[in-house]
Every structure is written in C-alpha cells, then in structure tokens.
Design a protein around this motif. Sequence first.
Motif, PDB file in Angstrom:
ATOM      1  N   LYS A 290       1.017  -1.358  -0.058  1.00  0.00           N
ATOM      2  CA  LYS A 290      -0.009   0.016   0.294  1.00  0.00           C
ATOM      3  C   LYS A 290       0.745   1.116  -0.025  1.00  0.00           C
ATOM      4  O   LYS A 290       0.466   2.522  -0.655  1.00  0.00           O
ATOM      5  CB  LYS A 290      -0.948  -0.170   1.203  1.00  0.00           C
TER       6      LYS A 290
ATOM      7  N   ARG B 291     -10.242  -8.755   0.729  1.00  0.00           N
ATOM      8  CA  ARG B 291     -10.526  -7.947   1.764  1.00  0.00           C
ATOM      9  C   ARG B 291      -9.250  -7.105   2.006  1.00  0.00           C
ATOM     10  O   ARG B 291      -9.317  -5.730   2.100  1.00  0.00           O
ATOM     11  CB  ARG B 291     -10.987  -8.634   2.856  1.00  0.00           C
TER      12      ARG B 291
ATOM     13  N   TYR C 114      -6.875  -6.180  -0.443  1.00  0.00           N
ATOM     14  CA  TYR C 114      -6.362  -5.273  -1.346  1.00  0.00           C
ATOM     15  C   TYR C 114      -7.605  -4.623  -2.196  1.00  0.00           C
ATOM     16  O   TYR C 114      -7.323  -3.538  -2.746  1.00  0.00           O
ATOM     17  CB  TYR C 114      -5.741  -6.291  -2.628  1.00  0.00           C
ATOM     18  N   CYS C 115      -9.032  -4.882  -1.661  1.00  0.00           N
ATOM     19  CA  CYS C 115     -10.096  -4.167  -2.485  1.00  0.00           C
ATOM     20  C   CYS C 115      -9.887  -2.665  -2.250  1.00  0.00           C
ATOM     21  O   CYS C 115     -10.542  -1.843  -3.291  1.00  0.00           O
ATOM     22  CB  CYS C 115     -11.259  -4.697  -1.875  1.00  0.00           C
ATOM     23  N   ASP C 116      -9.468  -2.067  -1.282  1.00  0.00           N
ATOM     24  CA  ASP C 116      -9.531  -0.596  -1.150  1.00  0.00           C
ATOM     25  C   ASP C 116      -8.516   0.143  -2.126  1.00  0.00           C
ATOM     26  O   ASP C 116      -8.597   1.179  -2.246  1.00  0.00           O
ATOM     27  CB  ASP C 116      -9.092  -0.310   0.393  1.00  0.00           C
TER      28      ASP C 116
ATOM     29  N   THR D 281      -9.347   1.317  -7.925  1.00  0.00           N
ATOM     30  CA  THR D 281      -9.865   2.296  -8.220  1.00  0.00           C
ATOM     31  C   THR D 281     -11.065   2.143  -9.107  1.00  0.00           C
ATOM     32  O   THR D 281     -11.226   1.115  -9.878  1.00  0.00           O
ATOM     33  CB  THR D 281      -8.880   3.352  -9.208  1.00  0.00           C
TER      34      THR D 281
ATOM     35  N   HIS E 289     -19.877  -6.508  -0.822  1.00  0.00           N
ATOM     36  CA  HIS E 289     -19.285  -5.413  -1.145  1.00  0.00           C
ATOM     37  C   HIS E 289     -20.077  -4.831  -2.396  1.00  0.00           C
ATOM     38  O   HIS E 289     -19.700  -5.088  -3.417  1.00  0.00           O
ATOM     39  CB  HIS E 289     -17.751  -5.742  -1.745  1.00  0.00           C
TER      40      HIS E 289
ATOM     41  N   GLU F 161     -19.863  -2.279  -3.864  1.00  0.00           N
ATOM     42  CA  GLU F 161     -19.132  -1.293  -4.657  1.00  0.00           C
ATOM     43  C   GLU F 161     -18.508  -1.999  -5.776  1.00  0.00           C
ATOM     44  O   GLU F 161     -17.928  -1.499  -6.730  1.00  0.00           O
ATOM     45  CB  GLU F 161     -18.153  -0.605  -3.915  1.00  0.00           C
TER      46      GLU F 161
ATOM     47  N   ARG G 256     -14.991  -2.680  -9.989  1.00  0.00           N
ATOM     48  CA  ARG G 256     -15.237  -1.384  -9.025  1.00  0.00           C
ATOM     49  C   ARG G 256     -16.095  -0.496  -9.516  1.00  0.00           C
ATOM     50  O   ARG G 256     -15.668   0.058 -10.674  1.00  0.00           O
ATOM     51  CB  ARG G 256     -14.061  -0.842  -8.162  1.00  0.00           C
TER      52      ARG G 256
END
Length: 254
Positions: free
Chosen positions: A147, A174, A176-178, A181, A222, A224, A253
């Motif tokens: 990150k 969970r 790496y999903c954040d 983009t 999720h 999104e 995403r």
Amino acid sequence: MKIIMDTTEKKLIVEDGDRTDKCNLYSKKAFELVSDQWLKMGWNEKYLYTFTWMGRPVIQLPDDLLRIQEVIVSVKPDVIIETGVAHGGSLIFYASLCKVMEKGRVIGIDIEIRPHNRKAIEAHPLKRYITLIEGSSTDTTIVNRVKKMILPHETVFVILDSCHTKSHVLDELRSYCDLITPGSYIVATDGSMKDLYDVPRGKPEWKWDNPTAAALEFSKSHNEFILEQPAWQFNESELEQNITHWPLAYLRRL
Ligand SMILES: C[S@@+](CC[C@H](N)C(=O)[O-])C[C@H]1O[C@@H](n2cnc3c(N)ncnc32)[C@H](O)[C@@H]1O
C-alpha cells in the motif's frame, strides 16, 4: 453425465440421468459443452504447464492471458499487483503490456521466490517494470508495504493467483480491495477448481473450497464491486462465454 460425440451424424448427445439432449455438433451449445470438458482434460494433462512468455514459464491458459490483456489495455492501470509469482512468466507478461502501453509498473508478491526464479526475473530485459516482494500476500506487513508503494492518484489493478483456498482468496480480496480504483478490477483467478474437483488430479473439497466461492461471498458484502465477465472488445461470432480457468473472477469497482 455422458456425452457422445457422433462425428458421422454430426450430433452431440448428452445423457444426464433420465434426460437425453441432442444438438448439432457444429453449434454454439456443443462447442460450450465440449469446451467445458476440454478444459478439465487439459488441466489434468497439465496443458497449462507448457507455455512461456518472453522466456519465462507462465502457468495460464492462453485464452485467459489474451482476455486479461484486453481488460488491462482498456483500464491502463498505473500499477498492476499480482499475488503468486512462481516462475515469473505472468509478471513478465504484465510488464510487457506496461512497456507497450508506455504506462504502468508491476508488483509481484510470493510467499517463496525461489533463487533461480528471482535471478531469471531480475536478469530479464523487462525487470525495470517489476518489483518483487517475498512474503504471504495476506500478511499485514506485506499488505501495508504494498500500500505504501501506491501514490494516491494511481489506478490500481490486482490479480490474485497465489494460494487458491476460499479463505485465503477472501482474505486477499479484503486486504487489497481498497486499492482498486473505480473502473478497475480485482481478479480472483483459477475459480475452475470448482469444476476440477472430480478429475484425477483434483480434490473433492475443491467443490466448495475455491476462488469462485470467495469472489461470490465477497461480492455479496461489497456492493461497490460487480462480479461479471468483462465484455469482449471484438466479436464476429455468436459466442459470448470466455473459455476459461477463471470463471466468475473479474470484480469491477463501480
Ligand atoms: C499458480 S502459482 C502462480 C503462477 C503465476 N502467476 C503464473 O501465471 O505463472 C502460485 C504461487 O503462489 C505462491 N503462494 C502460495 N501461497 C501464497 C501466499 N500465502 N502468499 C503469496 N504467494 C503464495 C506459490 O509460492 C506459487 O509460486
């Protein structure tokens, strides 16, 4: 299920319990049925273990590489992260796309990067696009290290090809999903394990313990992300399904 291929009558006969279906051998339906079996047979024969990309072994079905190429070229990410390096062929494949797109770099994470593989990757002409990280892809230290390598404005694309148990893939999703983009993807590869549980090299537990199960569970909580096969960018056929070892793999995403 019994499939009879009658090349004289040009028919495919499918017997499933009490039901018998017959279709033209040269039809979309027959092609899809035969492809499903061909994938299982090829996997058992280790067909996937017969390819290289620019000199490095790449353990993938060529169809999957061509399809992910289409997606990567349309997203044009700044960073491609892949968990599961092995011989490095897939990292080199993604690095070659970065070179041609004149955009992007690749981060490869593996729990064990064998010295001969590291040496070959580090000596490769595309090395300057690649960063290797050794450690478990779900280890918090590794996740945080990755990150920190991403700048806030960068477009990130992630491919999960390490340990393929449901729990590990779910942890990876969970973790790496954040980073993903909007418009980009996290791809949970090798979901075909769900269909390979009954081939000689398969394992019965793969029926439920597989990356597809992880992707489905993740997508439920999720909103999104949408789990769908990316649209083909060229298609002059009646076909529409990927021939793939990565069914239900692409989480986009929104
Ligand atoms: C299927 S191979 C990767 C193939 C490669 N992506 C390719 O296309 O050629 C899986 C790799 O995942 C690695 N692996 C297994 N468990 C892991 C974990 N917890 N974290 C990171 N890598 C792991 C293994 O060491 C192995 O090299």
